[in-house]
Scaffold this motif. Structure first.
Motif, mmCIF file in Angstrom:
data_model
loop_
_atom_site.group_PDB
_atom_site.id
_atom_site.type_symbol
_atom_site.label_atom_id
_atom_site.label_comp_id
_atom_site.label_asym_id
_atom_site.label_seq_id
_atom_site.Cartn_x
_atom_site.Cartn_y
_atom_site.Cartn_z
ATOM 1 N N VAL A 4 0.856 -1.173 0.000
ATOM 2 C CA VAL A 4 0.000 0.000 0.000
ATOM 3 C C VAL A 4 0.893 1.223 0.000
ATOM 4 C CG1 VAL A 4 -1.751 1.277 1.274
ATOM 5 C CG2 VAL A 4 -1.800 -1.203 1.260
ATOM 6 N N SER A 5 0.694 2.084 -0.985
ATOM 7 C CA SER A 5 1.442 3.328 -0.992
ATOM 8 C C SER A 5 0.448 4.477 -0.930
ATOM 9 C CB SER A 5 2.306 3.431 -2.245
ATOM 10 O OG SER A 5 1.493 3.478 -3.388
ATOM 11 N N PHE A 6 0.779 5.467 -0.158
ATOM 12 C CA PHE A 6 -0.113 6.589 0.054
ATOM 13 C C PHE A 6 0.712 7.848 0.124
ATOM 14 C CE2 PHE A 6 -2.146 9.558 2.974
ATOM 15 C CZ PHE A 6 -3.389 9.699 2.366
ATOM 16 N N ASN A 7 0.310 8.840 -0.624
ATOM 17 C CA ASN A 7 0.958 10.137 -0.571
ATOM 18 C C ASN A 7 -0.117 11.145 -0.210
ATOM 19 O OD1 ASN A 7 2.279 12.536 -0.933
ATOM 20 N ND2 ASN A 7 3.271 11.912 -2.834
ATOM 21 N N ALA A 8 -0.041 11.705 0.979
ATOM 22 C CA ALA A 8 -1.077 12.602 1.473
ATOM 23 C C ALA A 8 -1.205 13.843 0.598
ATOM 24 C CB ALA A 8 -0.782 13.006 2.916
ATOM 25 N N TYR A 9 -0.100 14.359 0.132
ATOM 26 C CA TYR A 9 -0.147 15.569 -0.686
ATOM 27 C C TYR A 9 -0.851 15.309 -2.014
ATOM 28 C CZ TYR A 9 3.190 17.041 2.790
ATOM 29 O OH TYR A 9 3.794 17.327 3.977
ATOM 30 N N THR A 10 -0.560 14.186 -2.632
ATOM 31 C CA THR A 10 -1.206 13.857 -3.888
ATOM 32 C C THR A 10 -2.687 13.573 -3.684
ATOM 33 O OG1 THR A 10 0.861 12.872 -4.624
ATOM 34 C CG2 THR A 10 -1.090 12.334 -5.886
ATOM 35 N N ASN A 39 -8.290 2.556 7.204
ATOM 36 C CA ASN A 39 -7.875 1.247 6.687
ATOM 37 C C ASN A 39 -6.534 1.339 5.965
ATOM 38 O OD1 ASN A 39 -10.074 -0.123 7.709
ATOM 39 N ND2 ASN A 39 -11.289 0.146 5.860
ATOM 40 N N ASP A 40 -6.320 2.416 5.199
ATOM 41 C CA ASP A 40 -5.027 2.615 4.536
ATOM 42 C C ASP A 40 -3.915 2.783 5.561
ATOM 43 O OD1 ASP A 40 -6.229 2.461 2.072
ATOM 44 O OD2 ASP A 40 -6.249 4.641 1.734
ATOM 45 N N PHE A 41 -4.188 3.532 6.618
ATOM 46 C CA PHE A 41 -3.213 3.747 7.687
ATOM 47 C C PHE A 41 -2.847 2.423 8.344
ATOM 48 C CE2 PHE A 41 -2.416 4.760 12.214
ATOM 49 C CZ PHE A 41 -1.274 5.526 12.054
ATOM 50 N N ARG A 42 -3.857 1.634 8.679
ATOM 51 C CA ARG A 42 -3.628 0.335 9.317
ATOM 52 C C ARG A 42 -2.840 -0.590 8.393
ATOM 53 N NH1 ARG A 42 -8.824 -1.648 10.221
ATOM 54 N NH2 ARG A 42 -8.925 -0.274 12.022
ATOM 55 N N GLU A 73 5.799 6.132 8.131
ATOM 56 C CA GLU A 73 6.066 7.429 8.757
ATOM 57 C C GLU A 73 5.246 8.532 8.101
ATOM 58 O OE1 GLU A 73 9.825 10.340 9.905
ATOM 59 O OE2 GLU A 73 10.109 8.751 8.439
ATOM 60 N N LEU A 74 5.120 8.483 6.784
ATOM 61 C CA LEU A 74 4.298 9.459 6.072
ATOM 62 C C LEU A 74 2.837 9.353 6.490
ATOM 63 C CD1 LEU A 74 4.078 11.607 3.829
ATOM 64 C CD2 LEU A 74 3.649 9.722 2.253
ATOM 65 N N VAL A 80 -1.391 12.509 12.256
ATOM 66 C CA VAL A 80 -1.163 13.480 13.330
ATOM 67 C C VAL A 80 -1.574 14.876 12.880
ATOM 68 C CG1 VAL A 80 0.654 14.627 14.670
ATOM 69 C CG2 VAL A 80 0.606 12.147 14.503
ATOM 70 N N THR A 81 -1.274 15.229 11.648
ATOM 71 C CA THR A 81 -1.667 16.533 11.121
ATOM 72 C C THR A 81 -3.178 16.675 11.070
ATOM 73 O OG1 THR A 81 0.350 16.627 9.796
ATOM 74 C CG2 THR A 81 -1.450 18.090 9.149
ATOM 75 N N ILE A 82 -3.859 15.635 10.622
ATOM 76 C CA ILE A 82 -5.326 15.665 10.574
ATOM 77 C C ILE A 82 -5.893 15.779 11.983
ATOM 78 C CG2 ILE A 82 -7.365 14.292 10.020
ATOM 79 C CD1 ILE A 82 -5.745 13.240 7.595
#
Length: 98
Positions: A4-10, A39-42, A73-74, A80-82
């Protein structure tokens, strides 16, 4: 288990015209963005843990471990920002005069 890859900015800056048109015509009740984010975080944390354990036990690819840990970490930074923004908005609501 898939990677699973996630980019919060994108994810936050991507516009989806098809989704916007659909949302304007009919709300999608069975799609919960918050639940998907959790679910993505988990999944990212579980993938990082799994990759780290494989590297420690079997000496698997250390580059995959670093990539999985950076992804986790991302995700943690985004969560945490949310959370901070939600707390800040709640505090602003409490400061409003009634």
């Amino acid at each position: 288990m898939s990677t699973v890859s996630f980019n919060a900015y994108t994810a936050l800056n991507t516009t989806r015209p098809a989704d916007t048109a659909k949302a304007a015509t009919k709300p999608d009740a069975d799609k919960n963005v918050v639940a998907e984010g959790i679910n993505d975080f988990r999944a990212a944390l579980q993938q990082a843990e799994k990759t780290t354990m494989q590297t420690a036990v079997t000496g698997a690819d250390p580059h995959a471990m670093v990539a999985a840990l950076a992804n986790a970490e991302l995700m943690l930074d985004a969560a945490v920002t949310i959370r901070d923004k939600v707390v800040e908005a709640y505090q602003e609501l409490l400061r409003m005069p009634v």
